[in-house]
Design a protein around this motif. Structure first.
Motif, mmCIF file in Angstrom:
data_model
loop_
_atom_site.group_PDB
_atom_site.id
_atom_site.type_symbol
_atom_site.label_atom_id
_atom_site.label_comp_id
_atom_site.label_asym_id
_atom_site.label_seq_id
_atom_site.Cartn_x
_atom_site.Cartn_y
_atom_site.Cartn_z
ATOM 1 N N VAL A 285 0.842 -1.191 0.000
ATOM 2 C CA VAL A 285 0.000 0.000 0.000
ATOM 3 C C VAL A 285 0.881 1.247 0.000
ATOM 4 O O VAL A 285 2.003 1.238 0.518
ATOM 5 C CB VAL A 285 -0.944 0.029 1.222
ATOM 6 C CG1 VAL A 285 -2.049 -0.987 1.059
ATOM 7 C CG2 VAL A 285 -0.191 -0.195 2.525
ATOM 8 N N THR A 286 0.358 2.302 -0.579
ATOM 9 C CA THR A 286 1.081 3.566 -0.640
ATOM 10 C C THR A 286 0.776 4.413 0.586
ATOM 11 O O THR A 286 -0.194 4.172 1.316
ATOM 12 C CB THR A 286 0.675 4.358 -1.894
ATOM 13 O OG1 THR A 286 -0.706 4.757 -1.766
ATOM 14 C CG2 THR A 286 0.841 3.508 -3.162
ATOM 15 N N ASP A 287 1.587 5.445 0.783
ATOM 16 C CA ASP A 287 1.331 6.368 1.886
ATOM 17 C C ASP A 287 -0.032 7.030 1.748
ATOM 18 O O ASP A 287 -0.750 7.226 2.739
ATOM 19 C CB ASP A 287 2.430 7.439 1.941
ATOM 20 C CG ASP A 287 3.721 6.920 2.539
ATOM 21 O OD1 ASP A 287 3.772 5.753 2.969
ATOM 22 O OD2 ASP A 287 4.704 7.701 2.582
ATOM 23 N N ASP A 288 -0.410 7.377 0.530
ATOM 24 C CA ASP A 288 -1.712 8.025 0.323
ATOM 25 C C ASP A 288 -2.856 7.081 0.682
ATOM 26 O O ASP A 288 -3.866 7.503 1.262
ATOM 27 C CB ASP A 288 -1.860 8.498 -1.128
ATOM 28 C CG ASP A 288 -1.051 9.762 -1.418
ATOM 29 O OD1 ASP A 288 -0.624 10.438 -0.455
ATOM 30 O OD2 ASP A 288 -0.856 10.071 -2.606
ATOM 31 N N GLU A 289 -2.712 5.800 0.322
ATOM 32 C CA GLU A 289 -3.752 4.822 0.670
ATOM 33 C C GLU A 289 -3.842 4.640 2.183
ATOM 34 O O GLU A 289 -4.931 4.483 2.741
ATOM 35 C CB GLU A 289 -3.459 3.492 -0.025
ATOM 36 C CG GLU A 289 -3.706 3.542 -1.530
ATOM 37 C CD GLU A 289 -3.160 2.343 -2.275
ATOM 38 O OE1 GLU A 289 -3.629 2.075 -3.392
ATOM 39 O OE2 GLU A 289 -2.251 1.666 -1.744
#
Length: 313
Positions: A251-255
């Protein structure tokens, strides 16, 4: 002294669950709806130290004969060991990174532990811990590569099955070194285990795919998930998960930030970034869900300033 290296077992996870149930109430198993599917979220963020790590720490320290325990941690295992040491009247020395969130450093000290700081870049935390043990003695309680820590984390799975009245079909779990994922796989052998790691820090997922330990490279990207940054898993974790875990996802930081906002708005829970990773994967549609799925919400020790920024963004 080095910890027992014998293999963790399902029987051990059940024994850990019995021991932990005597000192801690079960954490809530909350109903959630994601993408039209009603499933469950296990709120380990509501533990006394704000994270699931209290489970493995308690069970591990229950098997330490000496007075001094040494641990390495970015914060949640540190607090778990410090809490258990205080309850058992032991002394705890915790090796922590200098850039650990202030809230985790402060909480660990407040629980009575001594902190030895190290730099993530340029220093190996395991080597720092080994020096402490060479100088002072004591027993190393590893954050994830420890038989009793793994069994202790597995107590969450025993608790989930008791709360549901049946085995979960799948468990979506935030993953750093793989201690919780390994413990859950032992406790709930019928459940699919979906590990979720920060993008660029998927050392466990890559190790499972490759069948051998994978080290994080020097160019590993920055991540807000400070709790999910071990440079590699341990062989015991890989051995447990090798034939059990589903292919890992990242997962990304934004997610992760979106998941933190979702948990606050819908569950009234504060989640730290690493504690929201599994929820982030579920919300992003990266893991399958059904009515018997459980999403682990593993930690709530969020930096207040960073969390406020996340809510405002």
């Amino acid at each position: 002294m080095i910890r027992d290296t014998s293999f963790p077992t399902r029987k051990g996870a059940h024994a850990a669950a019995t021991s932990i149930a005597a000192i801690l109430p079960p954490t809530p198993l909350l109903p959630v709806e994601i993408g039209g599917v009603r499933c469950h979220a296990k709120a380990e963020s509501l533990q006394p130290i704000g994270a699931f790590k209290i489970r493995g720490a308690w069970w591990a320290l229950s098997h330490v004969e000496g007075e001094l325990v040494v641990a390495v941690s970015s914060g949640n295992h540190a607090q778990g060991v410090a809490w258990a040491a205080r309850e058992m009247r032991k002394r705890a020395v915790i090796v922590m990174p200098r850039d650990a969130p202030r809230v985790k450093l402060d909480n660990t000290r407040a629980l009575g532990a001594e902190i030895v700081l190290y730099d993530r870049t340029g220093e190996d935390r395991d080597e720092v811990a080994a020096r402490v043990i060479a100088e002072r003695g004591g027993t190393l309680v590893h954050a994830f590569g420890d038989r009793y820590v793994i069994e202790g984390q597995g107590s969450a799975g025993v608790e989930i099955a008791a709360q549901m009245g049946r085995s979960p079909s799948r468990i979506v779990v935030c993953c750093g070194g793989g201690g919780l994922a390994a413990g859950l796989s032992l406790a709930c052998p019928e459940a699919a285990i979906h590990i979720v790691e920060p993008q660029g820090w998927d050392m466990v997922g890559r190790a499972i795919a490759k069948g051998e330990i994978v080290q994080a490279g020097p160019d590993a990207p920055a991540t807000i998930c400070d709790a999910l940054q071990p440079t590699a898993t341990k062989q015991v974790n890989l051995d447990v998960l090798q034939d059990r875990a589903q292919p890992g996802v990242t997962v990304t930081d934004d997610e992760v930030r979106s998941a933190q906002r979702w948990a606050f708005a819908n569950l009234r829970l504060v989640l730290e970034p690493g504690g929201a990773a599994a929820l982030a994967a579920a919300l992003a549609g990266k893991v399958p869900l059904d009515e018997d799925s459980v999403i682990m919400l593993t930690g709530g020790n969020a930096d207040p300033v960073a969390f406020a920024r996340t809510l405002a963004s």
